[in-house]
Design a protein around this motif. Sequence first.
Motif, PDB file in Angstrom:
ATOM      1  N   UNK A   1       0.804  -1.212   0.000  1.00  0.00           N
ATOM      2  CA  UNK A   1       0.000   0.000   0.000  1.00  0.00           C
ATOM      3  C   UNK A   1       0.834   1.258   0.000  1.00  0.00           C
ATOM      4  N   UNK A   2       2.088   1.139   0.474  1.00  0.00           N
ATOM      5  CA  UNK A   2       2.920   2.347   0.554  1.00  0.00           C
ATOM      6  C   UNK A   2       3.581   2.675  -0.781  1.00  0.00           C
ATOM      7  N   UNK A   3       3.494   1.740  -1.735  1.00  0.00           N
ATOM      8  CA  UNK A   3       4.241   1.897  -2.980  1.00  0.00           C
ATOM      9  C   UNK A   3       3.422   2.524  -4.109  1.00  0.00           C
ATOM     10  N   UNK A   4       2.126   2.664  -3.926  1.00  0.00           N
ATOM     11  CA  UNK A   4       1.283   3.034  -5.064  1.00  0.00           C
ATOM     12  C   UNK A   4       1.619   4.411  -5.636  1.00  0.00           C
ATOM     13  N   UNK A   5       1.954   5.376  -4.776  1.00  0.00           N
ATOM     14  CA  UNK A   5       2.259   6.719  -5.275  1.00  0.00           C
ATOM     15  C   UNK A   5       3.625   6.764  -5.970  1.00  0.00           C
ATOM     16  N   UNK A   6       4.719   6.351  -5.304  1.00  0.00           N
ATOM     17  CA  UNK A   6       6.012   6.436  -5.992  1.00  0.00           C
ATOM     18  C   UNK A   6       6.121   5.536  -7.213  1.00  0.00           C
ATOM     19  N   UNK A   7       5.545   4.321  -7.147  1.00  0.00           N
ATOM     20  CA  UNK A   7       5.671   3.408  -8.280  1.00  0.00           C
ATOM     21  C   UNK A   7       4.818   3.856  -9.463  1.00  0.00           C
ATOM     22  N   UNK A   8       3.677   4.444  -9.184  1.00  0.00           N
ATOM     23  CA  UNK A   8       2.861   4.998 -10.270  1.00  0.00           C
ATOM     24  C   UNK A   8       3.594   6.140 -10.950  1.00  0.00           C
ATOM     25  N   UNK A   9       4.155   7.054 -10.148  1.00  0.00           N
ATOM     26  CA  UNK A   9       4.895   8.172 -10.738  1.00  0.00           C
ATOM     27  C   UNK A   9       6.085   7.669 -11.550  1.00  0.00           C
ATOM     28  N   UNK A  10       6.771   6.656 -11.027  1.00  0.00           N
ATOM     29  CA  UNK A  10       7.941   6.096 -11.714  1.00  0.00           C
ATOM     30  C   UNK A  10       7.523   5.464 -13.043  1.00  0.00           C
ATOM     31  N   UNK A  11       6.438   4.688 -13.006  1.00  0.00           N
ATOM     32  CA  UNK A  11       5.956   4.008 -14.211  1.00  0.00           C
ATOM     33  C   UNK A  11       5.543   5.013 -15.283  1.00  0.00           C
ATOM     34  N   UNK A  12       4.777   6.012 -14.888  1.00  0.00           N
ATOM     35  CA  UNK A  12       4.343   7.032 -15.847  1.00  0.00           C
ATOM     36  C   UNK A  12       5.556   7.791 -16.384  1.00  0.00           C
TER      37      UNK A  12
ATOM     38  N   UNK B   1      -1.261  -0.804  -6.157  1.00  0.00           N
ATOM     39  CA  UNK B   1      -0.400  -0.159  -7.145  1.00  0.00           C
ATOM     40  C   UNK B   1      -1.047  -0.181  -8.525  1.00  0.00           C
ATOM     41  N   UNK B   2      -1.507  -1.340  -8.933  1.00  0.00           N
ATOM     42  CA  UNK B   2      -2.122  -1.475 -10.246  1.00  0.00           C
ATOM     43  C   UNK B   2      -3.328  -0.580 -10.421  1.00  0.00           C
ATOM     44  N   UNK B   3      -4.163  -0.525  -9.398  1.00  0.00           N
ATOM     45  CA  UNK B   3      -5.363   0.307  -9.456  1.00  0.00           C
ATOM     46  C   UNK B   3      -5.009   1.789  -9.538  1.00  0.00           C
ATOM     47  N   UNK B   4      -4.029   2.208  -8.728  1.00  0.00           N
ATOM     48  CA  UNK B   4      -3.618   3.617  -8.724  1.00  0.00           C
ATOM     49  C   UNK B   4      -2.994   4.001 -10.064  1.00  0.00           C
ATOM     50  N   UNK B   5      -2.178   3.102 -10.607  1.00  0.00           N
ATOM     51  CA  UNK B   5      -1.565   3.354 -11.905  1.00  0.00           C
ATOM     52  C   UNK B   5      -2.638   3.443 -12.990  1.00  0.00           C
ATOM     53  N   UNK B   6      -3.604   2.529 -12.947  1.00  0.00           N
ATOM     54  CA  UNK B   6      -4.665   2.522 -13.957  1.00  0.00           C
ATOM     55  C   UNK B   6      -5.452   3.831 -13.934  1.00  0.00           C
ATOM     56  N   UNK B   7      -5.807   4.287 -12.742  1.00  0.00           N
ATOM     57  CA  UNK B   7      -6.556   5.545 -12.622  1.00  0.00           C
ATOM     58  C   UNK B   7      -5.736   6.728 -13.140  1.00  0.00           C
TER      59      UNK B   7
ATOM     60  N   UNK C   1      16.271  -2.166 -24.525  1.00  0.00           N
ATOM     61  CA  UNK C   1      16.036  -2.398 -23.098  1.00  0.00           C
ATOM     62  C   UNK C   1      16.468  -1.170 -22.299  1.00  0.00           C
ATOM     63  N   UNK C   2      15.561  -0.659 -21.480  1.00  0.00           N
ATOM     64  CA  UNK C   2      15.892   0.411 -20.543  1.00  0.00           C
ATOM     65  C   UNK C   2      16.003  -0.193 -19.155  1.00  0.00           C
ATOM     66  N   UNK C   3      17.154  -0.011 -18.509  1.00  0.00           N
ATOM     67  CA  UNK C   3      17.432  -0.611 -17.204  1.00  0.00           C
ATOM     68  C   UNK C   3      17.405   0.460 -16.123  1.00  0.00           C
ATOM     69  N   UNK C   4      16.646   0.191 -15.052  1.00  0.00           N
ATOM     70  CA  UNK C   4      16.721   1.011 -13.842  1.00  0.00           C
ATOM     71  C   UNK C   4      16.983   0.075 -12.665  1.00  0.00           C
ATOM     72  N   UNK C   5      17.681   0.542 -11.626  1.00  0.00           N
ATOM     73  CA  UNK C   5      18.209  -0.347 -10.573  1.00  0.00           C
ATOM     74  C   UNK C   5      17.267  -0.603  -9.399  1.00  0.00           C
ATOM     75  N   UNK C   6      16.092  -1.192  -9.693  1.00  0.00           N
ATOM     76  CA  UNK C   6      15.119  -1.566  -8.651  1.00  0.00           C
ATOM     77  C   UNK C   6      14.865  -0.393  -7.692  1.00  0.00           C
ATOM     78  N   UNK C   7      14.466   0.723  -8.266  1.00  0.00           N
ATOM     79  CA  UNK C   7      14.328   1.947  -7.474  1.00  0.00           C
ATOM     80  C   UNK C   7      12.963   2.605  -7.610  1.00  0.00           C
ATOM     81  N   UNK C   8      11.992   1.911  -8.188  1.00  0.00           N
ATOM     82  CA  UNK C   8      10.700   2.543  -8.483  1.00  0.00           C
ATOM     83  C   UNK C   8       9.956   3.000  -7.233  1.00  0.00           C
TER      84      UNK C   8
END
Length: 310
Positions: free
Chosen positions: A88-99, A143-149, A266-273
Amino acid sequence: MNITSTVKLKEYMTEKINEEYNYLYVEKENMTDEIKAATDIFVTYGGDLNEGEAARFKNLKWVHVMSAGIDEIPKDIFDKAAVTNSTGIHKIPMTEFAVGLLLQYYKKFSVLNEAQKNNEWITYSKSEELYGKEAHILGTGSIGSHLAKTLQVFGVKTTGYNTNGRSIEGFDQTYPIEELNQRIQTADMMVNILPSTPSTTNFLQTDTFKVMKEDAVFLNIGRGTVMSDDVLIEVLEEKYIAHILSDVFNEEPLTQDSPLYNYDNLTITPHCSAKTSMYIVRAFDIFLDNLKHIDSPLDMQNVIDYNKGY
């Protein structure tokens, strides 16, 4: 009651926990049997416990994992104590990272940045829009729901996959994940947010990528174990899709001589989302709330079922 942690939480513990709790921060390599025996509550990122050592934690009541992944917690710990995580704590940073990664790819920001470094004004530069595209998201949790919205705000059509196809807020449509290969042909973007469980390990095979659009993109911010390295390399070599953006891998960190660094697609990021300054704050808030329910674990947030893996 004694709280032992391999996570540096002293400033939070000192300010916010009751005096009836004693807090000890200890490095993993300094976890003696004496410390384990005295521990009632253990706070970890997940990789500090070994199979077969549950008996050394004679008084253990609860383990809190300061991340979402619990795949490194041995089964005998689950048999002995309640285990919770920080889902639940990851939805904001991971959504921003994904976008951010998707926009970087479609808007060609890296190309523009490179041109600036070369003192070059590239009048031929064009970018693509997210608007009107279709994103298929594996995993419809927080996370998935927040990203989808969030993607819907950009005008992206969102399709979600979960175990039974149940409807989830933020998704225009949802399907059972077993139907992925029958539905993925229309996707412009596939995003993996699945946890690492026996059922998700090596779930993605080349068949999935072969039926996708040639100009499709795959973004992995879940776990590297969702596909083998052999599958990943074949997809890159054969160029079944246009590009892979991956924050996670089977072997981490990647070695400097890893062949994966050689692929332009391939774009690589170091497990930092998920890594922002708010990570510890949000994880500790869940820990603090659960601490109130130490004698009634069923009332805790994010209690993990070992058999389900979440």
